[in-house]
Scaffold this active site. Structure first.
Site, mmCIF file in Angstrom:
data_model
loop_
_atom_site.group_PDB
_atom_site.id
_atom_site.type_symbol
_atom_site.label_atom_id
_atom_site.label_comp_id
_atom_site.label_asym_id
_atom_site.label_seq_id
_atom_site.Cartn_x
_atom_site.Cartn_y
_atom_site.Cartn_z
ATOM 1 N N ALA A 136 -7.082 -8.666 15.288
ATOM 2 C CA ALA A 136 -6.679 -7.690 16.304
ATOM 3 C C ALA A 136 -5.213 -7.801 16.690
ATOM 4 O O ALA A 136 -4.781 -7.156 17.643
ATOM 5 C CB ALA A 136 -7.554 -7.858 17.552
ATOM 6 N N LYS A 187 1.693 2.284 7.423
ATOM 7 C CA LYS A 187 2.032 1.541 8.640
ATOM 8 C C LYS A 187 3.029 2.311 9.495
ATOM 9 O O LYS A 187 3.696 3.247 9.056
ATOM 10 C CB LYS A 187 2.615 0.172 8.281
ATOM 11 C CG LYS A 187 1.599 -0.758 7.624
ATOM 12 C CD LYS A 187 0.380 -1.017 8.495
ATOM 13 C CE LYS A 187 0.694 -1.847 9.727
ATOM 14 N NZ LYS A 187 -0.522 -2.063 10.561
ATOM 15 N N SER A 202 -21.148 -11.985 25.049
ATOM 16 C CA SER A 202 -19.771 -12.330 25.385
ATOM 17 C C SER A 202 -19.621 -12.587 26.881
ATOM 18 O O SER A 202 -19.804 -11.694 27.704
ATOM 19 C CB SER A 202 -18.829 -11.195 24.964
ATOM 20 O OG SER A 202 -17.499 -11.518 25.277
ATOM 21 N N ARG A 221 0.841 -1.194 0.000
ATOM 22 C CA ARG A 221 0.000 0.000 0.000
ATOM 23 C C ARG A 221 0.884 1.255 0.000
ATOM 24 O O ARG A 221 2.087 1.190 0.250
ATOM 25 C CB ARG A 221 -0.911 0.008 1.236
ATOM 26 C CG ARG A 221 -2.003 -1.025 1.205
ATOM 27 C CD ARG A 221 -2.790 -1.067 2.520
ATOM 28 N NE ARG A 221 -1.992 -1.621 3.617
ATOM 29 C CZ ARG A 221 -2.431 -1.750 4.858
ATOM 30 N NH1 ARG A 221 -3.653 -1.345 5.184
ATOM 31 N NH2 ARG A 221 -1.662 -2.279 5.793
ATOM 32 N N HIS A 273 -0.749 2.179 16.034
ATOM 33 C CA HIS A 273 -0.979 0.998 16.889
ATOM 34 C C HIS A 273 0.050 0.935 18.022
ATOM 35 O O HIS A 273 0.686 -0.090 18.250
ATOM 36 C CB HIS A 273 -0.942 -0.284 16.051
ATOM 37 C CG HIS A 273 -2.045 -0.377 15.036
ATOM 38 N ND1 HIS A 273 -3.376 -0.426 15.388
ATOM 39 C CD2 HIS A 273 -2.009 -0.404 13.680
ATOM 40 C CE1 HIS A 273 -4.127 -0.500 14.289
ATOM 41 N NE2 HIS A 273 -3.325 -0.469 13.250
ATOM 42 N N VAL A 291 -11.722 -8.085 17.977
ATOM 43 C CA VAL A 291 -12.062 -7.236 19.123
ATOM 44 C C VAL A 291 -11.184 -5.991 19.108
ATOM 45 O O VAL A 291 -9.966 -6.075 18.929
ATOM 46 C CB VAL A 291 -11.857 -8.007 20.438
ATOM 47 C CG1 VAL A 291 -12.105 -7.102 21.644
ATOM 48 C CG2 VAL A 291 -12.784 -9.208 20.487
ATOM 49 N N GLU A 336 -5.938 5.222 13.647
ATOM 50 C CA GLU A 336 -6.876 4.339 14.342
ATOM 51 C C GLU A 336 -7.529 4.963 15.571
ATOM 52 O O GLU A 336 -8.485 4.396 16.118
ATOM 53 C CB GLU A 336 -6.189 3.028 14.746
ATOM 54 C CG GLU A 336 -5.186 3.123 15.879
ATOM 55 C CD GLU A 336 -3.793 3.540 15.440
ATOM 56 O OE1 GLU A 336 -2.885 3.534 16.292
ATOM 57 O OE2 GLU A 336 -3.614 3.873 14.244
ATOM 58 N N ASP A 344 -2.502 -6.601 15.521
ATOM 59 C CA ASP A 344 -1.692 -5.383 15.529
ATOM 60 C C ASP A 344 -1.956 -4.533 16.765
ATOM 61 O O ASP A 344 -1.243 -3.559 17.019
ATOM 62 C CB ASP A 344 -1.879 -4.560 14.250
ATOM 63 C CG ASP A 344 -3.326 -4.294 13.901
ATOM 64 O OD1 ASP A 344 -4.198 -4.570 14.744
ATOM 65 O OD2 ASP A 344 -3.590 -3.807 12.794
ATOM 66 N N TYR A 368 -1.153 4.802 10.521
ATOM 67 C CA TYR A 368 -1.549 3.833 11.539
ATOM 68 C C TYR A 368 -0.355 3.635 12.465
ATOM 69 O O TYR A 368 0.736 3.243 12.012
ATOM 70 C CB TYR A 368 -1.922 2.484 10.906
ATOM 71 C CG TYR A 368 -3.247 2.464 10.193
ATOM 72 C CD1 TYR A 368 -4.435 2.695 10.877
ATOM 73 C CD2 TYR A 368 -3.323 2.191 8.828
ATOM 74 C CE1 TYR A 368 -5.662 2.676 10.217
ATOM 75 C CE2 TYR A 368 -4.543 2.159 8.164
ATOM 76 C CZ TYR A 368 -5.705 2.404 8.875
ATOM 77 O OH TYR A 368 -6.917 2.380 8.218
ATOM 78 N N VAL A 376 -1.216 -12.132 10.632
ATOM 79 C CA VAL A 376 -0.496 -11.109 9.867
ATOM 80 C C VAL A 376 -0.963 -9.721 10.292
ATOM 81 O O VAL A 376 -2.174 -9.447 10.322
ATOM 82 C CB VAL A 376 -0.721 -11.315 8.353
ATOM 83 C CG1 VAL A 376 -0.068 -10.192 7.547
ATOM 84 C CG2 VAL A 376 -0.164 -12.675 7.919
#
Length: 371
Positions: free
Chosen positions: A271, A74, A223, A15, A95, A242, A117, A273, A93, A301
């Site tokens: 989830a 990223k 849940s 990307r 994270h 999640v 995010e 990352d 992003y 991944v």
């Protein structure tokens, strides 16, 4: 403002942070855009297309990182840390809840880190996460169906199940943990394949909504530990989706529960990352996407949408450009003052960690954002 768009260097990350239409929009406002040579090749975008849109092509990543604002896909890898500098705006992003070292480096170098995010609108939606969640959700069912086959590996393979089954034979069972954007798209594709799908979520209203949009064709469960353990133990494919904005994903599926799944079952943790919601999961790459643990195949991944780079790149720019324009026009402080959504995107600023969930994830000092 000078804006840099470097070529992504994460494993098989094809990307790119900006498409030519985004370049055209920024240059029309008087900004200058530096694009590293061949940055868009993996997404089918030529250097000529960028030049025609008004970008300046530069030969090295260092040239793009010298810009006022760097727009990426990223988070920076360790080899890029030396390119970070004080006062630089990093829009990507991040994270950070799963990246303590990067968090410390961004704070130490006084980088203004604005994370895709954690940009959040008043309705609590996460507009910059949504398109990639849609892609990852749809991919998760597709990838899981492949690894359930017994023909793809010589030393390890799936249990030999066709997810949709055939007349007279039971279809596969898919459990989706988390009924948000990624989870609902995962369920949609799995259901389309003919699987028996269960969605587990903690929000009763969300479960009611999913029951409605899927017209009762999916099973919905609240849940809790009992429902998770019982459903996962019977699943052929478990999809973890999640999300807690900016924070580490909670570990909702224990190693013991994974061990209760039959050999050759598959776990896909979208989830990962953000740390992953399955205890046995650890980050993998497109080059080595899977590993076996407790007799179960794990696909973890961290940049799943990178495998469908052209679709993902255009979907990403569709949502990031609006905010990039505002930051470029007003500067980070002006944009943050004008937009609550952008304020929530700030993770690091002037040497401080200004996102509480990120600070708590690493036990580091949190400072409320003061622009």
């Amino acid at each position: 403002m000078i804006i840099g768009v470097p070529k992504e260097i994460k494993n098989r990350e094809n990307r790119v942070g900006l498409v030519p239409a985004g370049v055209r929009a920024l240059t029309a406002r008087g900004h200058r855009v530096l694009v590293e040579k061949n940055a868009g090749v993996g997404s089918g975008i030529t250097d000529e297309a960028y030049q025609k849109a008004g970008a300046t092509l530069v030969p090295t990543a260092q040239d793009t990182w010298a810009a006022d604002m760097v727009i990426k896909v990223k988070e920076p890898l360790s080899s890029e840390f030396e390119l970070l500098r004080q006062g630089q705006i990093l829009f990507t992003y991040l994270h950070l809840a799963a990246e303590k070292k990067l968090t410390e480096v961004l704070a130490e170098k006084k980088v203004t880190g604005i994370a895709y995010e954690t940009i959040q609108e008043k309705d609590l939606s996460l507009p910059l996460l949504r398109p990639m969640s849609e892609v990852a959700g749809r991919m998760s069912a597709q990838v899981g169906a492949f690894y359930l086959q017994s023909s793809w590996g010589s030393t390890q393979s799936g249990k030999g199940i066709l997810l949709g089954g055939v007349p007279g034979v039971m279809p596969g069972k898919v459990v989706v943990l988390g009924g948000g954007v990624a989870g609902s798209h995962a369920a949609k594709v799995a259901l389309g394949m003919g699987a028996v799908v269960t969605i587990i979520d903690q929000d009763a209203r969300r479960l009611e909504y999913l029951e409605h949009i899927f017209a009762g064709r999916v099973l919905t469960l609240m849940s809790n530990i009992d429902n998770i353990e019982e459903s996962v133990s019977k699943a052929d494919l478990l999809i973890g989706s999640v999300l807690l904005p900016g924070a580490k994903a909670p570990k909702l599926v224990s190693r013991k529960t994974v061990g209760s799944m039959s050999p050759g079952s598959v776990v896909v943790d979208i989830a990962v990352d953000q740390g992953g919601c399955v205890e046995t999961c650890k980050p993998t790459s497109h080059e080595n996407p899977i590993f076996m643990d407790e007799g179960v195949i794990h696909y973890c991944v961290t940049n799943m949408p990178g495998a469908v780079s052209r679709t993902s790149t255009y979907a990403l720019t569709n949502v990031t450009l609006r905010y990039a324009l505002e930051i470029a026009d007003k500067g980070p402080e002006g944009a943050g003052k004008a937009s609550e959504a952008i304020r929530k995107g700030f993770n690091t600023y002037q040497g401080k960690i200004v996102h509480q969930a990120v600070a708590e994830a690493h036990g580091l000092a949190y400072s409320p954002l003061a622009l």
